[in-house]
Scaffold this active site. Structure first.
Site, mmCIF file in Angstrom:
data_model
loop_
_atom_site.group_PDB
_atom_site.id
_atom_site.type_symbol
_atom_site.label_atom_id
_atom_site.label_comp_id
_atom_site.label_asym_id
_atom_site.label_seq_id
_atom_site.Cartn_x
_atom_site.Cartn_y
_atom_site.Cartn_z
ATOM 1 N N ASN A 1 -12.866 -3.443 2.326
ATOM 2 C CA ASN A 1 -13.863 -2.384 2.432
ATOM 3 C C ASN A 1 -14.812 -2.521 1.253
ATOM 4 O OD1 ASN A 1 -12.692 -1.136 4.729
ATOM 5 N ND2 ASN A 1 -11.111 -0.262 3.418
ATOM 6 N N HIS B 1 -6.846 -5.816 2.219
ATOM 7 C CA HIS B 1 -5.682 -5.266 2.906
ATOM 8 C C HIS B 1 -5.141 -6.357 3.822
ATOM 9 C CE1 HIS B 1 -6.792 -0.894 2.164
ATOM 10 N NE2 HIS B 1 -7.947 -1.486 1.948
ATOM 11 N N GLU C 1 -12.519 3.076 -1.228
ATOM 12 C CA GLU C 1 -12.061 4.214 -2.046
ATOM 13 C C GLU C 1 -11.733 3.803 -3.469
ATOM 14 O OE1 GLU C 1 -8.849 5.911 0.184
ATOM 15 O OE2 GLU C 1 -10.212 6.926 1.585
ATOM 16 N N VAL C 2 -11.153 2.623 -3.624
ATOM 17 C CA VAL C 2 -10.758 2.179 -4.968
ATOM 18 C C VAL C 2 -11.742 1.102 -5.434
ATOM 19 C CG1 VAL C 2 -8.952 1.147 -6.376
ATOM 20 C CG2 VAL C 2 -8.330 2.715 -4.520
ATOM 21 N N ASP D 1 0.849 -1.195 0.000
ATOM 22 C CA ASP D 1 0.000 0.000 0.000
ATOM 23 C C ASP D 1 0.886 1.246 0.000
ATOM 24 O OD1 ASP D 1 -3.215 0.543 0.972
ATOM 25 O OD2 ASP D 1 -1.798 2.220 1.145
ATOM 26 N N ILE D 2 0.468 2.247 -0.764
ATOM 27 C CA ILE D 2 1.268 3.464 -0.908
ATOM 28 C C ILE D 2 1.271 4.293 0.384
ATOM 29 C CG2 ILE D 2 -0.527 5.067 -1.748
ATOM 30 C CD1 ILE D 2 1.472 5.814 -4.006
ATOM 31 N N HIS E 1 -10.308 -5.570 -3.521
ATOM 32 C CA HIS E 1 -8.977 -5.813 -2.945
ATOM 33 C C HIS E 1 -9.134 -6.135 -1.472
ATOM 34 C CE1 HIS E 1 -9.932 -1.521 -2.518
ATOM 35 N NE2 HIS E 1 -9.246 -1.549 -1.380
HETATM 36 P P1 AMP Z 1 -9.915 1.170 0.175
HETATM 37 O O1 AMP Z 1 -10.429 2.278 1.041
HETATM 38 O O2 AMP Z 1 -10.107 -0.181 0.785
HETATM 39 O O3 AMP Z 1 -10.450 1.263 -1.229
HETATM 40 O O4 AMP Z 1 -8.340 1.359 0.131
HETATM 41 C C1 AMP Z 1 -7.617 1.802 -0.964
HETATM 42 C C2 AMP Z 1 -6.150 1.736 -0.594
HETATM 43 O O5 AMP Z 1 -5.398 1.925 -1.775
HETATM 44 C C3 AMP Z 1 -5.671 2.800 0.409
HETATM 45 O O6 AMP Z 1 -5.118 2.142 1.550
HETATM 46 C C4 AMP Z 1 -4.607 3.576 -0.372
HETATM 47 O O7 AMP Z 1 -3.522 3.981 0.428
HETATM 48 C C5 AMP Z 1 -4.189 2.564 -1.438
HETATM 49 N N1 AMP Z 1 -3.634 3.133 -2.649
HETATM 50 C C6 AMP Z 1 -4.122 4.149 -3.396
HETATM 51 N N2 AMP Z 1 -3.337 4.369 -4.468
HETATM 52 C C7 AMP Z 1 -2.339 3.459 -4.409
HETATM 53 C C8 AMP Z 1 -1.204 3.165 -5.234
HETATM 54 N N3 AMP Z 1 -0.951 3.860 -6.346
HETATM 55 N N4 AMP Z 1 -0.397 2.149 -4.877
HETATM 56 C C9 AMP Z 1 -0.649 1.434 -3.747
HETATM 57 N N5 AMP Z 1 -1.689 1.666 -2.928
HETATM 58 C C10 AMP Z 1 -2.527 2.664 -3.251
#
Ligand code: AMP
Length: 128
Positions: free
Chosen positions: A97, A112, A105-106, A39-40, A110
């Site tokens: 999530n 974590h 968010e994404v 994770d970034i 996925h």
């Molecule tokens: P979620 O809220 O479960 O969708 O989490 C999305 C996760 O993606 C967050 O923990 C971010 O820090 C992570 N994230 C966003 N952009 C990147 C990226 N380019 N590379 C790795 N992790 C990312």
């Protein structure tokens, strides 16, 4: 309406771009079915994301439409990454999530994988 209640899959999402090699990621492991990368913005000493390679918006979408081989391959990669990163003895947490209340968010399914320190209670107390 897609199965997860989220908008349709957006191929421009950040994980789709990582999977296509358009933006870099710190790769941890890769199989036919899934990719693991750091994770970034890590929230624990170990914070790895595991994503299926094919396009699924959410866990609901993945569970409803992925093949059995993809589902098995995905979860086996999650467990094997945890083992490779020597988290089995100390323990770890796997979290996904989903949707608005889950604060997803994404919009590419996925999980974590967190570890490397005691992680506290599962859900912080809060309003609502
Ligand atoms: P979620 O809220 O479960 O969708 O989490 C999305 C996760 O993606 C967050 O923990 C971010 O820090 C992570 N994230 C966003 N952009 C990147 C990226 N380019 N590379 C790795 N992790 C990312």
């Amino acid at each position: 309406m897609p199965v997860s209640g989220l908008p349709p899959y957006d191929p421009a999402n950040i994980f789709a771009r990582i999977l296509r090699g358009e933006i870099p990621a710190k790769k941890v492991a890769e199989t036919e079915h899934a990719l693991a990368f750091h994770d970034i913005a890590p929230q624990a000493p170990v914070h790895v994301l595991v994503v299926p390679k094919r396009a699924y918006v959410s866990l609901a979408d993945f569970a409803a439409t992925a093949s059995d081989a993809e589902i098995a391959g995905f979860w086996r990669l999650v467990a094997s990454v945890a083992k490779e990163l020597t988290l089995e003895l100390s323990g770890y947490r796997v979290l996904t999530n989903m949707g608005v209340h889950g604060h997803q968010e994404v919009p590419h399914f996925h999980v974590h994988l967190f570890g490397g320190r005691p992680l506290g209670r599962m859900v912080p107390s809060g309003e609502g």
